[in-house]
Design an enzyme around this catalytic site. Structure first.
Site, PDB file in Angstrom:
ATOM      1  CE1 TYR A   2      34.264  20.514   3.786  1.00 55.93           C
ATOM      2  CE2 TYR A   2      32.974  22.536   3.682  1.00 55.93           C
ATOM      3  CZ  TYR A   2      34.157  21.892   3.947  1.00 55.93           C
ATOM      4  OH  TYR A   2      35.237  22.604   4.382  1.00 55.93           O
ATOM      5  CD  GLU A  39      37.263  20.267   5.721  1.00 58.26           C
ATOM      6  OE1 GLU A  39      37.582  21.188   4.986  1.00 58.26           O
ATOM      7  OE2 GLU A  39      37.847  19.166   5.713  1.00 58.26           O
TER       8      GLU A  39
END
Ligand code: GDP
Ligand code: MN
Length: 388
Positions: free
Chosen positions: A101, A189
């Site tokens: 992530y 993101e």
């Protein structure tokens, strides 16, 4: 403003991020064509402005063009968290070894951009952040210095990347940061950033939120807006230059000025009510804009009372009153009189004229904000067009 994955990927590709090159399809035949062009296994991904598509069945692998068309057929029309899928992204599938992530977020409280990363990326990242927050590494980036090389090198090692990928990782982070700053994002993101089985790093998902207040600097980004997926009331408000955000309560608020709008919401809550929205008609609003504001509120089925709070400065009370009178008149003319009580607080420039116009429209204005908020809460569920 939220943009689709494929749009975010187009932006990030321009900053050198390694992204499998896919294309968007709106029907199974196009998905077939794209998969044929790609010529290998593909992933078919729902393009909707909500997260959690994988878990909702919106991300599927396909071995060949026939399967890609079939999966596109399954996904198109699927409703994911209330939104119907109208487009899918068809991209080369990647053999995944690990999912990481990576995110940049504008941290308003700390007045900086925060870099976040976790070695346990993928669809469970929210759960990881909740039960094991120490597994999410955070770096507050100095607004003047930006991302520093030592930060990306250190992060690469903390994520357990092999030494020969540290440079690639640094390039990805730098590109992500440059893109974030260049488009005035509030969030960027990549989840997952994967280590592929062949050892390369690839960005398989991308999400960018753009700061609405900076959009005027990026007219080219405005075209990325997908009005299909926005709340129709918010679209109508934007077209008429109103700042409107729908909330969950039942007291609709029409206010001039963002600060007064915030204060009004606070006072409504103080008396046990819940605002149905934030709505700032702005300074100097003309009658038409006020009428639009009222129309937007009344189209929200949750609204059980309306509180209009005007502190006239540049905004003239008579203009506001005229807008309200026009909206009420139009509703009555259509045989659909306003079905909820309206409480008006009106003070300031041209107040007397404003009150006169309201009186003719059958509304009486109060002067105190406190009094008005209390009246609006008390009026919840009472008969239509009751005045304070
Ligand atoms: P999200 O659920 O909306 O975040 O959608 P993602 O694009 O992140 O996809 C969800 C999951 O699908 C990822 O975490 C991966 O595990 C998987 N996935 C996505 N693309 C691929 C791919 O190309 N190959 C493989 N094997 N899995 C993929
Ligand atoms: Mn994802």
């Amino acid at each position: 403003m939220n943009i689709h994955e494929y749009q975010a990927k187009e932006i990030l590709s321009q900053y050198g991020l390694p992204i499998p090159r896919g294309e968007v399809a709106s029907d199974p035949e196009s998905a077939h064509r794209i998969a044929t062009r790609i010529g290998g296994p593909v992933v078919v991904k729902a393009q909707v402005l909500v997260g959690g598509r994988g878990k909702a069945g919106g991300v599927k692998l396909a071995r060949d063009p026939d399967e890609a068309a079939a999966r596109a057929g399954d996904i198109l029309g699927l409703v994911i968290r209330g939104i119907t899928v109208r487009k899918v992204l068809v991209a080369p599938a990647v053999d995944i070894a690990r999912e990481i992530y990576l995110g940049l977020v504008l941290d308003r409280a700390n007045k900086n951009v925060t870099l976040m990363a976790s070695a346990e990326g993928g669809v469970e990242i929210e759960e990881v952040a909740r039960v094991a927050p120490e597994k999410v590494y955070r770096y507050a980036l100095d607004p003047f210095l930006g991302l520093l090389d030592y930060q990306s090198t250190e992060l690469a090692f903390r994520l357990g990347l092999p030494a020969e990928r540290v440079r690639d990782f640094g390039k990805i982070l730098r590109g992500l940061y440059q893109a974030f700053v260049a488009v005035d994002a509030s969030l960027a993101e990549i989840n997952p950033l994967v280590v592929a089985k062949d050892g390369t790093l690839q960005c398989l998902d991308a999400k960018i939120n753009l700061d609405d207040n900076a959009l005027y600097r990026h007219p080219e980004l405005e075209t990325l807006r997908d009005a299909d997926e926005e709340d129709p009331a918010e679209v109508a408000a934007r077209v008429d230059g109103l700042s409107y955000v729908k909330l969950d309560g039942n007291i609709g608020c029409v206010v001039n000025g963002a600060g007064l709008a915030m204060a009004t919401m606070d006072v409504v809550k103080l008396y046990g009510g819940e605002p149905a929205n934030f709505l700032d008609i702005g300074g100097g609003a003309r009658a038409e804009r006020v009428a639009t504001a009222l129309r937007i509120l009344l189209s929200d089925g949750n609204v059980r009372a309306v509180l209009i709070n005007i502190f006239g400065g540049i905004t003239r009370c008579d203009e506001v009153a005229r807008g309200l009178a026009t909206a009420l008149e139009a509703a009555r003319a259509q045989g659909e009189p306003v079905g909820v009580p309206i409480v008006v607080r009106l003070v300031g420039t041209n107040e007397a004229e404003g009150r006169q116009i309201l009186a003719e429209a059958g509304l009486v204005a109060v002067t105190g904000m406190d009094e008005a908020a209390r009246a609006a809460v008390a009026a919840l569920g009472s008969r239509p067009e009751v005045r304070a």
